[in-house]
Scaffold this motif. Structure first.
Motif, mmCIF file in Angstrom:
data_model
loop_
_atom_site.group_PDB
_atom_site.id
_atom_site.type_symbol
_atom_site.label_atom_id
_atom_site.label_comp_id
_atom_site.label_asym_id
_atom_site.label_seq_id
_atom_site.Cartn_x
_atom_site.Cartn_y
_atom_site.Cartn_z
ATOM 1 N N VAL A 1 -26.747 63.706 -20.568
ATOM 2 C CA VAL A 1 -27.035 62.373 -21.081
ATOM 3 C C VAL A 1 -27.357 62.465 -22.566
ATOM 4 O O VAL A 1 -28.026 63.397 -23.016
ATOM 5 C CB VAL A 1 -28.171 61.672 -20.317
ATOM 6 N N LEU B 1 -29.371 60.520 -25.306
ATOM 7 C CA LEU B 1 -30.444 59.535 -25.408
ATOM 8 C C LEU B 1 -30.580 59.112 -26.866
ATOM 9 O O LEU B 1 -31.132 59.837 -27.695
ATOM 10 C CB LEU B 1 -31.755 60.125 -24.891
ATOM 11 N N ILE C 1 -27.657 57.241 -15.844
ATOM 12 C CA ILE C 1 -28.039 58.660 -15.799
ATOM 13 C C ILE C 1 -27.522 59.381 -14.552
ATOM 14 O O ILE C 1 -27.014 60.509 -14.655
ATOM 15 C CB ILE C 1 -29.565 58.814 -15.951
ATOM 16 N N TYR D 1 -30.396 52.326 -18.185
ATOM 17 C CA TYR D 1 -30.427 53.792 -18.160
ATOM 18 C C TYR D 1 -30.544 54.340 -16.743
ATOM 19 O O TYR D 1 -30.004 55.415 -16.437
ATOM 20 C CB TYR D 1 -31.575 54.313 -19.032
ATOM 21 N N ARG E 1 -37.618 56.706 -25.893
ATOM 22 C CA ARG E 1 -37.210 58.085 -25.650
ATOM 23 C C ARG E 1 -38.024 58.779 -24.551
ATOM 24 O O ARG E 1 -37.452 59.457 -23.686
ATOM 25 C CB ARG E 1 -37.272 58.902 -26.938
ATOM 26 N N ALA F 1 -24.823 52.666 -21.485
ATOM 27 C CA ALA F 1 -25.949 51.779 -21.214
ATOM 28 C C ALA F 1 -26.568 51.319 -22.526
ATOM 29 O O ALA F 1 -26.743 52.125 -23.455
ATOM 30 C CB ALA F 1 -27.001 52.494 -20.367
ATOM 31 N N ASP F 2 -26.900 50.040 -22.602
ATOM 32 C CA ASP F 2 -27.589 49.503 -23.771
ATOM 33 C C ASP F 2 -28.315 48.235 -23.362
ATOM 34 O O ASP F 2 -27.952 47.588 -22.364
ATOM 35 C CB ASP F 2 -26.601 49.197 -24.904
ATOM 36 N N GLU G 1 -36.844 60.528 -17.146
ATOM 37 C CA GLU G 1 -35.931 60.201 -16.048
ATOM 38 C C GLU G 1 -34.755 61.178 -16.010
ATOM 39 O O GLU G 1 -34.339 61.621 -14.936
ATOM 40 C CB GLU G 1 -35.428 58.770 -16.187
ATOM 41 N N ALA G 2 -34.206 61.503 -17.164
ATOM 42 C CA ALA G 2 -33.068 62.431 -17.201
ATOM 43 C C ALA G 2 -33.451 63.800 -16.653
ATOM 44 O O ALA G 2 -32.687 64.411 -15.884
ATOM 45 C CB ALA G 2 -32.553 62.559 -18.632
ATOM 46 N N ILE H 1 -26.721 56.641 -23.523
ATOM 47 C CA ILE H 1 -27.836 55.702 -23.370
ATOM 48 C C ILE H 1 -28.248 55.262 -24.771
ATOM 49 O O ILE H 1 -28.924 55.996 -25.494
ATOM 50 C CB ILE H 1 -29.035 56.354 -22.645
ATOM 51 N N HIS I 1 -36.858 57.571 -21.057
ATOM 52 C CA HIS I 1 -35.495 57.997 -20.730
ATOM 53 C C HIS I 1 -35.416 59.511 -20.531
ATOM 54 O O HIS I 1 -34.709 59.983 -19.640
ATOM 55 C CB HIS I 1 -34.537 57.548 -21.828
ATOM 56 N N THR J 1 -31.314 55.593 -28.002
ATOM 57 C CA THR J 1 -31.881 54.261 -28.197
ATOM 58 C C THR J 1 -32.924 54.313 -29.311
ATOM 59 O O THR J 1 -33.244 55.390 -29.815
ATOM 60 C CB THR J 1 -32.576 53.792 -26.909
#
Length: 439
Positions: free
Chosen positions: A119, A121, A113, A109, A128, A73-74, A134-135, A47, A131, A123
């Motif tokens: 994952v 992270l 995920i 993301y 942060r 993902a970006d 969520e992770a 991510i 993300h 970005t």
């Protein structure tokens, strides 16, 4: 949030924190359903596909374990494409990311995920907390780069998710790689054993010529411009006292075994003053005051043409210590006798060590790493430093942690405006000590 140790418990706390950083097992209970696929392949999702994200993926895929990159993902297609090309050139046999598992956009993301066991992270740090939350919600092990947030609400989100990660026995490693570096580990082991006594003062530095600039291009929306030039906007970066100097601040907190109770200091824009530099300062000098009354001086600046300095020094009741990312570590007593002098040759790359140890634990079904809490504390220390320099006020830890001062936009879309906008000349509002309110 757990209570921090008092001064009398400092050495015991240092022992336990050093064990955490070094990978001592918190629980030997195998993780149920460690791999989502039910196979012996560890699936990872990347991510954030910029330079640091691509580097983190290189390090994960470069471990000796059976790992596949299965999703990327970006926010930007070009960054994802460049990252994929670089990774596929080196690790074609560990890449399984067809076009349908390459996701682009602010919500990318959410699609990546669920496909992974672990994952990465990586970005810009403003994203942060979202993300990470969520992770952990989806039960994933995590490597996340520092810093872990840019404002107080983000820190609270990370700390809450960190508690859930502990309850689920999800390994979390934070990219404060000095905690995985041999000279720091060896030196800290001796400090915790009392080699230089109680730490009474210190100085930590990240002074350099600054980093890249990405000028505005034609037809960019304000959101895209700030996302491309993210280092210069606090909702994405947090200022360089947070994004970069957090490494050195983290060493101060590690050696003290806690975080400061208040911060005061000064800063300004003295050299990087043009509109290409967004809103951030180019220098900060702050004092971190701890509960026992000891003070660590913290300095960072982005000045070209002056000597660089990136290191840490501390003074104890029985001696002193010098540390640097260049594998240096030296301890003396106050008579000048050398207690320990680290051999700088042949040390492992700490960026790689982070991933080697994380994936070793995951491959064995072990729960060993809960770095998110100290990562959040060191990040918040830097954030409070920014609060102090921007406002000119002494900022207390508890007040800062409780602040409702989110920097994040109301919505994430290319046609949405960030909260900070330029004037007609393309210049951004700059914090003015004595006038700017931060809490």
């Amino acid at each position: 949030m757990k209570n921090e140790p008092n001064t009398n418990d400092r050495r015991d706390f240092l022992k336990s924190s050093a064990l955490l950083a070094g990978g001592a097992m918190l629980s030997s209970i195998p993780l149920a359903g460690a791999y989502a696929s039910g196979s012996d392949t560890i699936k990872i999702a990347l991510i954030g596909c910029g330079d640091r994200g691509t580097g983190a993926a290189f390090q994960a895929l470069g471990t000796k374990f059976n790992i596949k990159l299965v999703a990327m993902a970006d926010a930007f297609q070009d960054r994802l494409d460049s990252s994929y090309q670089s990774l596929n050139t080196k690790f074609a046999n560990k890449m399984d990311v067809p076009k349908e598992r390459q996701f682009v956009g602010f919500d990318a993301y959410l699609k990546a995920i669920p496909l992974a066991d672990v994952v990465l992270l990586v970005t810009p740090p403003g994203f942060r907390p979202i993300h990470f939350e969520e992770a952990i919600k989806q039960g994933k092990h995590v490597f996340m780069e520092k810093p872990v947030a840019v404002d107080s609400p983000g820190i609270r989100k990370v700390l809450a998710a960190a508690e859930i990660a502990k309850s689920k026995k999800l390994n979390v490693v934070v990219g404060l790689q000095r905690r995985y570096q041999a000279n720091y580990r060896e030196a800290m082991k001796r400090v915790q054993e009392g080699a230089i006594g109680d730490i009474v003062s210190g100085q930590v530095y990240w002074n350099s010529g600054g980093v890249w600039v990405r000028p505005r291009t034609a037809n960019q929306t304000e959101m895209e411009y700030q996302m491309r030039n993210w280092y210069y906007f606090n909702w994405l970066c947090g200022d360089h006292i947070v994004e970069q100097h957090v490494h050195n601040i983290d060493i101060a907190n590690w050696i003290k075994g806690t975080h400061p109770v208040s911060v005061q200091g000064t800063g300004s824009r003295a050299w990087r003053t043009g509109k290409d530099y967004g809103e951030i300062y180019d220098n900060h000098a702050v004092e971190l005051t701890y509960a026992d009354g000891s003070v660590v001086y913290s300095q960072c600046k982005h000045f070209e043409g002056v000597p660089n300095r990136v290191d840490e020094t501390f003074q104890g009741t029985k001696g002193k210590i010098y540390l640097s990312a260049g594998n240096q570590a030296k301890l003396w007593d106050w008579k000048g006798n050398v207690i320990y002098n680290h051999n700088t040759k042949g040390n492992a790359n700490p960026y790689q060590t982070e991933h080697d140890e994380l994936f070793d634990a995951i491959s064995k079904g072990e729960y060993k790493f809960d770095n998110a809490e100290y990562g959040a504390h060191s990040t918040l220390t830097g954030i409070i430093g920014r609060y102090a320099t921007y406002s000119g006020q002494t900022i207390k830890w508890d007040e800062a942690l409780a602040a409702d001062n989110s920097l994040m936009p109301e919505r994430f879309a290319w046609d949405a405006n960030p909260k900070l906008m330029p004037d007609a000349n393309g210049l951004y509002p700059i914090a003015m000590p004595g006038k700017t309110k931060v809490l």
